[in-house]
Motif scaffolding. Structure first.
Motif, PDB file in Angstrom:
ATOM      1  N   TYR A   1      35.006  57.560  46.815  1.00 54.83           N
ATOM      2  CA  TYR A   1      35.333  56.122  46.749  1.00 54.83           C
ATOM      3  C   TYR A   1      34.658  55.432  45.566  1.00 54.83           C
ATOM      4  CZ  TYR A   1      37.500  56.666  51.294  1.00 54.83           C
ATOM      5  OH  TYR A   1      38.333  57.060  52.328  1.00 54.83           O
ATOM      6  N   ARG A   2      34.085  56.223  44.657  1.00 52.02           N
ATOM      7  CA  ARG A   2      33.489  55.700  43.428  1.00 52.02           C
ATOM      8  C   ARG A   2      32.525  54.544  43.708  1.00 52.02           C
ATOM      9  NH1 ARG A   2      35.397  57.088  38.482  1.00 52.02           N
ATOM     10  NH2 ARG A   2      33.377  56.174  37.930  1.00 52.02           N
ATOM     11  N   LEU A   3      31.564  54.832  44.588  1.00 50.67           N
ATOM     12  CA  LEU A   3      30.561  53.819  44.924  1.00 50.67           C
ATOM     13  C   LEU A   3      29.463  53.731  43.875  1.00 50.67           C
ATOM     14  CD1 LEU A   3      30.166  54.348  48.788  1.00 50.67           C
ATOM     15  CD2 LEU A   3      31.800  52.931  47.533  1.00 50.67           C
ATOM     16  N   ASP A   4      29.630  54.464  42.769  1.00 51.18           N
ATOM     17  CA  ASP A   4      28.651  54.380  41.692  1.00 51.18           C
ATOM     18  C   ASP A   4      28.602  52.993  41.065  1.00 51.18           C
ATOM     19  OD1 ASP A   4      31.320  55.576  40.874  1.00 51.18           O
ATOM     20  OD2 ASP A   4      30.569  54.933  38.913  1.00 51.18           O
ATOM     21  N   ILE A   5      29.637  52.183  41.326  1.00 57.00           N
ATOM     22  CA  ILE A   5      29.638  50.824  40.757  1.00 57.00           C
ATOM     23  C   ILE A   5      28.516  49.974  41.345  1.00 57.00           C
ATOM     24  CG2 ILE A   5      32.123  50.839  40.321  1.00 57.00           C
ATOM     25  CD1 ILE A   5      32.455  49.131  42.838  1.00 57.00           C
ATOM     26  N   PHE A   6      27.928  50.409  42.468  1.00 53.90           N
ATOM     27  CA  PHE A   6      26.850  49.641  43.084  1.00 53.90           C
ATOM     28  C   PHE A   6      25.477  50.031  42.537  1.00 53.90           C
ATOM     29  CE2 PHE A   6      30.184  49.773  46.411  1.00 53.90           C
ATOM     30  CZ  PHE A   6      30.441  48.406  46.475  1.00 53.90           C
ATOM     31  N   LEU A   7      25.417  51.074  41.710  1.00 55.18           N
ATOM     32  CA  LEU A   7      24.135  51.504  41.173  1.00 55.18           C
ATOM     33  C   LEU A   7      23.685  50.578  40.040  1.00 55.18           C
ATOM     34  CD1 LEU A   7      24.709  55.370  40.996  1.00 55.18           C
ATOM     35  CD2 LEU A   7      23.315  54.127  42.656  1.00 55.18           C
ATOM     36  N   PRO A   8      22.421  50.182  40.022  1.00 54.27           N
ATOM     37  CA  PRO A   8      21.903  49.341  38.923  1.00 54.27           C
ATOM     38  C   PRO A   8      21.613  50.202  37.699  1.00 54.27           C
ATOM     39  CG  PRO A   8      20.162  49.762  40.519  1.00 54.27           C
ATOM     40  CD  PRO A   8      21.403  50.418  41.065  1.00 54.27           C
ATOM     41  N   MET A   9      22.660  50.654  37.020  1.00 56.39           N
ATOM     42  CA  MET A   9      22.515  51.622  35.943  1.00 56.39           C
ATOM     43  C   MET A   9      21.579  51.136  34.846  1.00 56.39           C
ATOM     44  SD  MET A   9      24.345  54.212  36.918  1.00 56.39           S
ATOM     45  CE  MET A   9      24.494  55.147  35.407  1.00 56.39           C
ATOM     46  N   ALA A  10      21.666  49.855  34.491  1.00 56.35           N
ATOM     47  CA  ALA A  10      20.866  49.339  33.375  1.00 56.35           C
ATOM     48  C   ALA A  10      19.375  49.388  33.668  1.00 56.35           C
ATOM     49  CB  ALA A  10      21.293  47.905  33.054  1.00 56.35           C
ATOM     50  N   GLU A  11      18.999  49.438  34.945  1.00 52.54           N
ATOM     51  CA  GLU A  11      17.588  49.383  35.313  1.00 52.54           C
ATOM     52  C   GLU A  11      17.013  50.755  35.649  1.00 52.54           C
ATOM     53  OE1 GLU A  11      17.140  46.494  38.410  1.00 52.54           O
ATOM     54  OE2 GLU A  11      18.719  45.231  37.573  1.00 52.54           O
ATOM     55  N   LEU A  12      17.831  51.802  35.576  1.00 54.95           N
ATOM     56  CA  LEU A  12      17.356  53.139  35.939  1.00 54.95           C
ATOM     57  C   LEU A  12      16.580  53.770  34.785  1.00 54.95           C
ATOM     58  CD1 LEU A  12      20.515  54.569  37.761  1.00 54.95           C
ATOM     59  CD2 LEU A  12      18.422  53.706  38.805  1.00 54.95           C
ATOM     60  N   PRO A  13      15.607  54.653  35.090  1.00 59.44           N
ATOM     61  CA  PRO A  13      14.901  55.384  34.033  1.00 59.44           C
ATOM     62  C   PRO A  13      15.877  56.250  33.229  1.00 59.44           C
ATOM     63  CG  PRO A  13      13.784  55.602  36.148  1.00 59.44           C
ATOM     64  CD  PRO A  13      15.100  54.964  36.432  1.00 59.44           C
ATOM     65  N   ALA A  14      15.508  56.561  32.002  1.00 63.39           N
ATOM     66  CA  ALA A  14      16.381  57.314  31.099  1.00 63.39           C
ATOM     67  C   ALA A  14      16.849  58.646  31.682  1.00 63.39           C
ATOM     68  CB  ALA A  14      15.682  57.519  29.755  1.00 63.39           C
ATOM     69  N   PRO A  15      15.971  59.448  32.320  1.00 67.82           N
ATOM     70  CA  PRO A  15      16.458  60.725  32.874  1.00 67.82           C
ATOM     71  C   PRO A  15      17.555  60.535  33.925  1.00 67.82           C
ATOM     72  CG  PRO A  15      14.057  60.716  32.753  1.00 67.82           C
ATOM     73  CD  PRO A  15      14.511  59.318  32.455  1.00 67.82           C
ATOM     74  N   LEU A  16      17.412  59.505  34.762  1.00 70.31           N
ATOM     75  CA  LEU A  16      18.447  59.256  35.771  1.00 70.31           C
ATOM     76  C   LEU A  16      19.749  58.794  35.125  1.00 70.31           C
ATOM     77  CD1 LEU A  16      16.530  57.565  38.750  1.00 70.31           C
ATOM     78  CD2 LEU A  16      17.570  59.830  38.676  1.00 70.31           C
ATOM     79  N   LYS A  17      19.637  57.960  34.089  1.00 69.30           N
ATOM     80  CA  LYS A  17      20.848  57.523  33.384  1.00 69.30           C
ATOM     81  C   LYS A  17      21.597  58.727  32.815  1.00 69.30           C
ATOM     82  CE  LYS A  17      19.325  52.932  31.905  1.00 69.30           C
ATOM     83  NZ  LYS A  17      18.992  52.062  30.755  1.00 69.30           N
TER      84      LYS A  17
ATOM     85  N   GLY B   1      34.810  45.944  47.654  1.00 73.05           N
ATOM     86  CA  GLY B   1      34.565  45.715  49.073  1.00 73.05           C
ATOM     87  C   GLY B   1      35.362  46.651  49.958  1.00 73.05           C
ATOM     88  N   ASP B   2      36.646  46.848  49.626  1.00 70.30           N
ATOM     89  CA  ASP B   2      37.485  47.739  50.419  1.00 70.30           C
ATOM     90  C   ASP B   2      37.052  49.187  50.264  1.00 70.30           C
ATOM     91  OD1 ASP B   2      39.046  45.771  51.549  1.00 70.30           O
ATOM     92  OD2 ASP B   2      40.495  45.772  49.917  1.00 70.30           O
ATOM     93  N   ARG B   3      36.602  49.553  49.066  1.00 66.19           N
ATOM     94  CA  ARG B   3      36.111  50.926  48.872  1.00 66.19           C
ATOM     95  C   ARG B   3      34.875  51.193  49.735  1.00 66.19           C
ATOM     96  NH1 ARG B   3      35.535  51.953  42.621  1.00 66.19           N
ATOM     97  NH2 ARG B   3      36.207  49.798  42.314  1.00 66.19           N
ATOM     98  N   LEU B   4      33.972  50.221  49.768  1.00 58.54           N
ATOM     99  CA  LEU B   4      32.776  50.378  50.588  1.00 58.54           C
ATOM    100  C   LEU B   4      33.134  50.450  52.065  1.00 58.54           C
ATOM    101  CD1 LEU B   4      29.712  50.486  50.840  1.00 58.54           C
ATOM    102  CD2 LEU B   4      29.679  47.978  50.805  1.00 58.54           C
ATOM    103  N   ARG B   5      34.085  49.609  52.503  1.00 58.21           N
ATOM    104  CA  ARG B   5      34.495  49.608  53.910  1.00 58.21           C
ATOM    105  C   ARG B   5      35.101  50.961  54.306  1.00 58.21           C
ATOM    106  NH1 ARG B   5      39.459  48.851  55.896  1.00 58.21           N
ATOM    107  NH2 ARG B   5      40.215  47.953  53.930  1.00 58.21           N
ATOM    108  N   LEU B   6      36.004  51.497  53.485  1.00 56.98           N
ATOM    109  CA  LEU B   6      36.635  52.773  53.799  1.00 56.98           C
ATOM    110  C   LEU B   6      35.620  53.904  53.797  1.00 56.98           C
ATOM    111  CD1 LEU B   6      39.917  52.370  51.720  1.00 56.98           C
ATOM    112  CD2 LEU B   6      39.700  52.324  54.209  1.00 56.98           C
TER     113      LEU B   6
END
Length: 548
Positions: free
Chosen positions: A17-33, A52-57
């Motif tokens: 469901y591509r929930l990666d959109i909820f990750l705070p990518m800009a604030e993650l350490p370089a290795p995690l990015k 919202g619908d993706r998260l619900r499903l």
């Protein structure tokens, strides 16, 4: 399923469901990015569904524990944007039932007798099946109709596994997300943990139902079914079977001639009565848990079921809440800002003028509309969003209240779209505040606290003396300082005298008010012997000579 298998399953749904959109990518350490740049979810298309619908499903696919968490999260408008909260509200807790034979075995293990001896009839198919338990209809040997609620087998292990994973995700959010420390995701999961474990204990649910039934005994507002305590354990609950029209079935209510305006207004009255009179409220009042007794269509009555989630508020929170709402009714935004600071809901360093201006900006456009067109729930949501800019922290004690208020208003507007919750609430709140700070409220406080005060009063002078001696010893290098000892002794005498005079003044004020209200004679006739003894002790404390 092992914890590793469960983690793999969650990761698969996360990618699907591509929930990666909820990750705070800009604030993650370089290795995690770098890791997330080549993460497997990039192999899946995003699709046309909104976030919202993706998260619900995704939550529905992960199962009942995540569905329940999403339902609770949907009420946390202080944490979620409106679009996501609205999507999560549509989460369905439709869980396939477990086998009737399994339910019978759980009942027999819990109650120690065969089902055929316990019940004259026991339905094979359940009336309802949810994430934590399912319900069967039954008839007692004496002919009484009941329902039997049975905890779902193996749910404890599933909940423990899923909660461990939720805590892991919450800690990561709190560590790597800039908003994490303020929104306390770990505390949100802890609140959910308390809620879900409370729902697993059916004796607790039965106790909640019993308390609500006592609070509304013979009430024309709401009926609470009776609990059969002889057949209730932690895993099995037997309760009176009720009959009524589901509150969401508007067509059937109309066909029965129910006065929907009266029904909607009674719902509001029930909410404020539970919160402000009892400080004990049914906190899961969604349409599936509410029925209507239409035997008297002109004066319908609510029927509630499912008491696994209840809420309580401390006296200080109740007072601040009532004063806040009344200040809103009067558009006194300065008082609203000051109350938020006094209560600790926003940091003490908050600038009152700026906070007041922000609240006014939110409220004035809303209040220019007719009150009946104002959604109380959406108004609170806008307010929380504004307060979030001033670092208002999550208030766990108010979460269930917000959830219940949204449910009540939603039900009321569904029944009667012209419902004016504001005009219904304001007189109730004003009357509650008058009772709380008026003579009757003072008398109740005295009746409640006077025995404790009298019990502690002989010790107070000594406690004051000991404290002063400790302060003297901490601050003076010469422990034999005679002047400090004299000062401490004088302070003790002064405290003793002030304590006795204050107690006497309170007693005399109460007696004077009772006399003015012509209540002294009935009170004197009904006062037990220990009451007179306490009154005599109070008089002795007031009149006894001081030390020399």
């Amino acid at each position: 399923m092992t914890r590793l298998q469960r983690l793999v399953r969650i990761a698969w749904v996360f990618c699907k469901y591509r929930l990666d959109i909820f990750l705070p990518m800009a604030e993650l350490p370089a290795p995690l990015k770098l890791f997330f740049l080549f993460a497997p979810w990039h192999l899946f298309p995003k699709g046309s569904l909104d976030r919202g619908d993706r998260l619900r499903l995704a939550l529905e696919e992960l199962g009942p524990v995540f569905v329940k968490f999403g339902q609770i999260l949907s009420t946390r408008r202080d944490l979620l944007p409106d679009d996501m909260a609205e999507s999560l509200r549509r989460l369905q807790d439709n869980v396939p039932p477990f086998a009737s034979a399994t339910a019978r075995q759980i009942i027999e293990d819990s109650l120690g007798r065969p089902v055929t001896e316990l019940f004259a009839e026991f339905s094979r198919d359940p009336l309802a099946s949810a994430s934590v338990a399912q319900v069967h209809a039954a008839t007692m040997p004496n002919g009484r109709k009941v329902v039997v609620k049975v905890i779902r087998p193996g749910i404890d292990r599933v909940i423990r596994q899923d909660l461990a994973l939720m805590f892991m995700m919450a800690r990561l959010l709190e560590r790597y997300w800039s908003e994490g420390r303020r929104l306390h995701p770990v505390e949100v999961v802890e609140d959910y943990q308390t809620t879900i474990y409370d729902e697993l204990d059916l004796q607790r649910e039965a106790a909640n139902a019993s308390q609500l039934r006592r609070n509304f005994n013979n009430s024309p507002l709401i009926y609470i079914p009776a609990i059969d305590w002889d057949h209730t354990t932690k895993r099995v609950l037997v309760m009176e079977r009720i009959s009524g029209i589901p509150i969401a079935d508007i067509e059937s209510l109309r066909a029965a001639g129910v006065d929907l305006k009266v029904l909607a207004e009674k719902g509001v009255e029930i909410f404020f009565t539970q919160v402000f009179r009892d400080s004990f409220f049914h906190a899961d009042m969604h349409p599936g848990n509410i029925f209507v007794d239409a035997s008297n269509p002109a004066d319908p009555r609510y029927i509630a079921i499912d008491f696994g989630i209840v809420g309580t508020l401390a006296p200080d929170d109740l007072s601040y809440l009532a004063r806040n709402l009344l200040a809103f009714f009067r558009r006194d935004y300065r008082q609203v800002a000051e109350l938020h600071i006094q209560s600790g809901w926003v940091p003490p360093e908050t600038r009152v003028n700026e906070f007041e201006a922000a609240i006014r900006t939110v409220c004035e456009p809303i209040f220019e509309r007719p009150l009946k067109d104002i959604s109380f729930g959406h108004f609170l949501l806008r307010l929380f969003q504004t307060a979030r800019r001033f670092n208002m922290e999550v208030q766990p004690q108010l979460v269930l209240l917000q959830k219940t208020l949204l449910n009540v208003e939603g039900l009321g507007r569904q029944l009667y779209p012209e419902l004016d919750l504001w005009s219904t609430a304001q007189p109730y709140l004003e009357n509650w505040m008058r009772k709380r700070i008026g003579p009757s409220g003072l008398l109740r406080t005295l009746q409640t606290r006077l025995p404790s005060w009298l019990e502690q009063s002989p010790e107070m002078p000594q406690l004051v003396h000991d404290t002063l001696v400790q302060l003297r010893n901490a601050g003076a290098p010469d422990r034999g300082d005679r002047q400090a000892a004299i000062t401490a002794e004088l302070a003790q005498r002064h405290a003793d005298r002030r304590w006795r005079l204050t107690l006497g003044a309170l007693s005399l004020a109460a007696l004077a008010w009772l006399g003015a209200e012509e209540k002294l004679v009935p009170l004197a006739q009904n006062m037990p012997h220990y009451g007179w003894a306490l009154l005599a002790l109070a008089g002795w404390l007031v009149l006894k000579p001081g030390r020399k």
